[in-house]
Write a protein that holds these residues in place. Sequence first.
Motif, PDB file in Angstrom:
ATOM      1  N   PHE A 237     -15.519 -19.612 -22.117  1.00  0.00           N
ATOM      2  CA  PHE A 237     -15.057 -19.135 -20.807  1.00  0.00           C
ATOM      3  C   PHE A 237     -13.540 -19.039 -20.844  1.00  0.00           C
ATOM      4  O   PHE A 237     -12.875 -19.854 -21.475  1.00  0.00           O
ATOM      5  N   TRP A 238     -12.987 -18.022 -20.197  1.00  0.00           N
ATOM      6  CA  TRP A 238     -11.538 -17.982 -20.001  1.00  0.00           C
ATOM      7  C   TRP A 238     -11.243 -17.467 -18.601  1.00  0.00           C
ATOM      8  O   TRP A 238     -12.050 -16.779 -17.989  1.00  0.00           O
ATOM      9  N   ASN A 239     -10.089 -17.858 -18.095  1.00  0.00           N
ATOM     10  CA  ASN A 239      -9.690 -17.410 -16.772  1.00  0.00           C
ATOM     11  C   ASN A 239      -9.387 -15.921 -16.791  1.00  0.00           C
ATOM     12  O   ASN A 239      -8.768 -15.416 -17.732  1.00  0.00           O
ATOM     13  N   VAL A 240      -9.828 -15.227 -15.751  1.00  0.00           N
ATOM     14  CA  VAL A 240      -9.503 -13.810 -15.591  1.00  0.00           C
ATOM     15  C   VAL A 240      -8.815 -13.639 -14.243  1.00  0.00           C
ATOM     16  O   VAL A 240      -9.469 -13.384 -13.221  1.00  0.00           O
ATOM     17  N   PRO A 241      -7.490 -13.806 -14.211  1.00  0.00           N
ATOM     18  CA  PRO A 241      -6.771 -13.508 -12.974  1.00  0.00           C
ATOM     19  C   PRO A 241      -6.910 -12.024 -12.688  1.00  0.00           C
ATOM     20  O   PRO A 241      -6.951 -11.201 -13.615  1.00  0.00           O
ATOM     21  N   THR A 242      -7.022 -11.659 -11.426  1.00  0.00           N
ATOM     22  CA  THR A 242      -7.290 -10.273 -11.057  1.00  0.00           C
ATOM     23  C   THR A 242      -6.171  -9.697 -10.199  1.00  0.00           C
ATOM     24  O   THR A 242      -5.247 -10.385  -9.803  1.00  0.00           O
ATOM     25  N   GLY A 243      -6.290  -8.415  -9.935  1.00  0.00           N
ATOM     26  CA  GLY A 243      -5.250  -7.690  -9.213  1.00  0.00           C
ATOM     27  C   GLY A 243      -4.761  -6.482  -9.994  1.00  0.00           C
ATOM     28  O   GLY A 243      -3.808  -5.816  -9.586  1.00  0.00           O
ATOM     29  N   ARG A 244      -5.418  -6.201 -11.128  1.00  0.00           N
ATOM     30  CA  ARG A 244      -5.071  -5.000 -11.908  1.00  0.00           C
ATOM     31  C   ARG A 244      -5.429  -3.746 -11.105  1.00  0.00           C
ATOM     32  O   ARG A 244      -6.384  -3.740 -10.341  1.00  0.00           O
ATOM     33  N   ARG A 245      -4.657  -2.697 -11.351  1.00  0.00           N
ATOM     34  CA  ARG A 245      -5.001  -1.393 -10.791  1.00  0.00           C
ATOM     35  C   ARG A 245      -5.264  -0.422 -11.933  1.00  0.00           C
ATOM     36  O   ARG A 245      -4.921  -0.696 -13.078  1.00  0.00           O
ATOM     37  N   ASP A 246      -5.885   0.684 -11.611  1.00  0.00           N
ATOM     38  CA  ASP A 246      -6.343   1.626 -12.628  1.00  0.00           C
ATOM     39  C   ASP A 246      -5.297   2.688 -12.935  1.00  0.00           C
ATOM     40  O   ASP A 246      -4.658   3.227 -12.028  1.00  0.00           O
ATOM     41  N   GLY A 247      -5.164   2.993 -14.231  1.00  0.00           N
ATOM     42  CA  GLY A 247      -4.210   3.993 -14.661  1.00  0.00           C
ATOM     43  C   GLY A 247      -4.671   5.403 -14.365  1.00  0.00           C
ATOM     44  O   GLY A 247      -5.865   5.685 -14.212  1.00  0.00           O
ATOM     45  N   LEU A 248      -3.709   6.320 -14.318  1.00  0.00           N
ATOM     46  CA  LEU A 248      -3.984   7.721 -14.026  1.00  0.00           C
ATOM     47  C   LEU A 248      -3.928   8.591 -15.275  1.00  0.00           C
ATOM     48  O   LEU A 248      -4.271   9.772 -15.220  1.00  0.00           O
ATOM     49  N   ILE A 249      -3.480   7.999 -16.383  1.00  0.00           N
ATOM     50  CA  ILE A 249      -3.271   8.765 -17.613  1.00  0.00           C
ATOM     51  C   ILE A 249      -4.094   8.153 -18.741  1.00  0.00           C
ATOM     52  O   ILE A 249      -4.149   6.926 -18.898  1.00  0.00           O
ATOM     53  N   SER A 250      -4.717   9.015 -19.543  1.00  0.00           N
ATOM     54  CA  SER A 250      -5.445   8.578 -20.731  1.00  0.00           C
ATOM     55  C   SER A 250      -5.266   9.632 -21.805  1.00  0.00           C
ATOM     56  O   SER A 250      -5.664  10.782 -21.624  1.00  0.00           O
TER      57      SER A 250
ATOM     58  N   ASP B 205     -10.155  -4.461 -13.476  1.00  0.00           N
ATOM     59  CA  ASP B 205     -10.631  -5.822 -13.220  1.00  0.00           C
ATOM     60  C   ASP B 205     -12.115  -5.945 -13.533  1.00  0.00           C
ATOM     61  O   ASP B 205     -12.579  -6.963 -14.054  1.00  0.00           O
ATOM     62  N   THR B 206     -12.869  -4.905 -13.216  1.00  0.00           N
ATOM     63  CA  THR B 206     -14.304  -4.916 -13.506  1.00  0.00           C
ATOM     64  C   THR B 206     -14.545  -5.099 -14.992  1.00  0.00           C
ATOM     65  O   THR B 206     -15.351  -5.942 -15.419  1.00  0.00           O
ATOM     66  N   LEU B 207     -13.839  -4.346 -15.821  1.00  0.00           N
ATOM     67  CA  LEU B 207     -13.986  -4.443 -17.272  1.00  0.00           C
ATOM     68  C   LEU B 207     -13.579  -5.820 -17.776  1.00  0.00           C
ATOM     69  O   LEU B 207     -14.277  -6.417 -18.610  1.00  0.00           O
ATOM     70  N   ALA B 208     -12.473  -6.347 -17.268  1.00  0.00           N
ATOM     71  CA  ALA B 208     -12.003  -7.664 -17.710  1.00  0.00           C
ATOM     72  C   ALA B 208     -13.005  -8.760 -17.355  1.00  0.00           C
ATOM     73  O   ALA B 208     -13.272  -9.658 -18.163  1.00  0.00           O
ATOM     74  N   LEU B 209     -13.570  -8.692 -16.158  1.00  0.00           N
ATOM     75  CA  LEU B 209     -14.549  -9.691 -15.729  1.00  0.00           C
ATOM     76  C   LEU B 209     -15.867  -9.558 -16.488  1.00  0.00           C
ATOM     77  O   LEU B 209     -16.468 -10.555 -16.897  1.00  0.00           O
ATOM     78  N   VAL B 210     -16.307  -8.322 -16.696  1.00  0.00           N
ATOM     79  CA  VAL B 210     -17.553  -8.095 -17.425  1.00  0.00           C
ATOM     80  C   VAL B 210     -17.439  -8.615 -18.862  1.00  0.00           C
ATOM     81  O   VAL B 210     -18.367  -9.242 -19.389  1.00  0.00           O
ATOM     82  N   ALA B 211     -16.298  -8.362 -19.511  1.00  0.00           N
ATOM     83  CA  ALA B 211     -16.102  -8.830 -20.882  1.00  0.00           C
ATOM     84  C   ALA B 211     -16.215 -10.344 -20.958  1.00  0.00           C
ATOM     85  O   ALA B 211     -16.915 -10.892 -21.821  1.00  0.00           O
ATOM     86  N   ARG B 212     -15.551 -11.041 -20.051  1.00  0.00           N
ATOM     87  CA  ARG B 212     -15.607 -12.506 -20.026  1.00  0.00           C
ATOM     88  C   ARG B 212     -17.013 -13.013 -19.738  1.00  0.00           C
ATOM     89  O   ARG B 212     -17.555 -13.858 -20.464  1.00  0.00           O
ATOM     90  N   ASP B 213     -17.627 -12.488 -18.689  1.00  0.00           N
ATOM     91  CA  ASP B 213     -18.941 -12.990 -18.277  1.00  0.00           C
ATOM     92  C   ASP B 213     -20.021 -12.694 -19.317  1.00  0.00           C
ATOM     93  O   ASP B 213     -20.973 -13.466 -19.469  1.00  0.00           O
TER      94      ASP B 213
END
Length: 330
Positions: A141-154, A124-132
């Motif tokens: 401006f675009w809406n950024v609905p939130t509630g994402r959680r972070d993945g454990l695998i990369s 969510d931090t990344l999504a909000l920072v990108a928009r702002d």
Amino acid sequence: MGITQNFGIVVLSFIIGLICCVQGQLTQNFYSSTCPKAEQIVQDYVSKHIPNAPSLAAALIRMHFHDCFVRGCDASVLLNTTSSTGNQTEKFAPPNLSLRGFGFIDGVKSLLEAECPGVVSCADTLALVARDSIVTTGGPFWNVPTGRRDGLISNGTEALTNIPAPSNNLSALQTRFSSKGLDLQDLVLLSGAHTIGVSHCSSFTTRLYNFSGVLGNQDPSLDSEYATNLKSRKCLSLNDTTTLVEMDPGSVRTFDLSYYTLLLKRRGLFQSDAALTTSSNTASIINQLLQGGLQNFYAEFAKSMEKMGRVEVLTGSAGEIRRNCAIVNS
């Protein structure tokens, strides 16, 4: 009404309810009760720092894009390679080696952790920072609905197979976008983010010096005058890996329609840019955007960005809320 019919209605109602529930898991103001200052903290940090480094706006929206195309928008692009993972993470895969802004995300996250420990996800931090960041530089401006959680695998290999490449043709682009639930219109609109930012010569010099694998060949789809300018003033050799070139010359810091105007003049920097003019469908979308004006472009871009931000998100109890965006919680 028979038992079978009743049962069918109950099952259908359950499925509809389940779909609504899943789609509704990302919501506006998700942190209104758990961390009410969260979005303001992000906005204040961006407003303070981006004016001093406006080129970061392009870098941060690109990071968000690259994150969402691998395992969805789960901040997996932020994870460092560690001895415990046993593999190279996305951050260090070739498509992401030129990403920057990780320290910026860490700066925002540290403030969020100080305000509400373990509440606001890195995704969510990344999504909000990108928009702002885009808004701060005068973009849409675009809406950024939130509630994402972070993945454990990369996994770095997944970045290679999922992130659209600057050398992709339209078929390859369409395949990669459609695999994420994004259509041709989304492809054209999200490519419009190339109206800001820069690229290393190495992302496109094959078009100038080695097209189709033949040394000395130049991409015939590239405007010859533009190509000559690039070869004589910017990318002086096939192996130039350091020089930076504006993706939208003359308008590199302005989020506008000039990118699309240049496409129609055969002056898109990447093969993937030029590919957008090779189909009557995508060319029609480009022309509609140019005819509709800046506000229409902003409105349509906003829809595609919100759509992309929902790709394969983790919600509910999936994943975790990372305390440090670069490592999974121990």
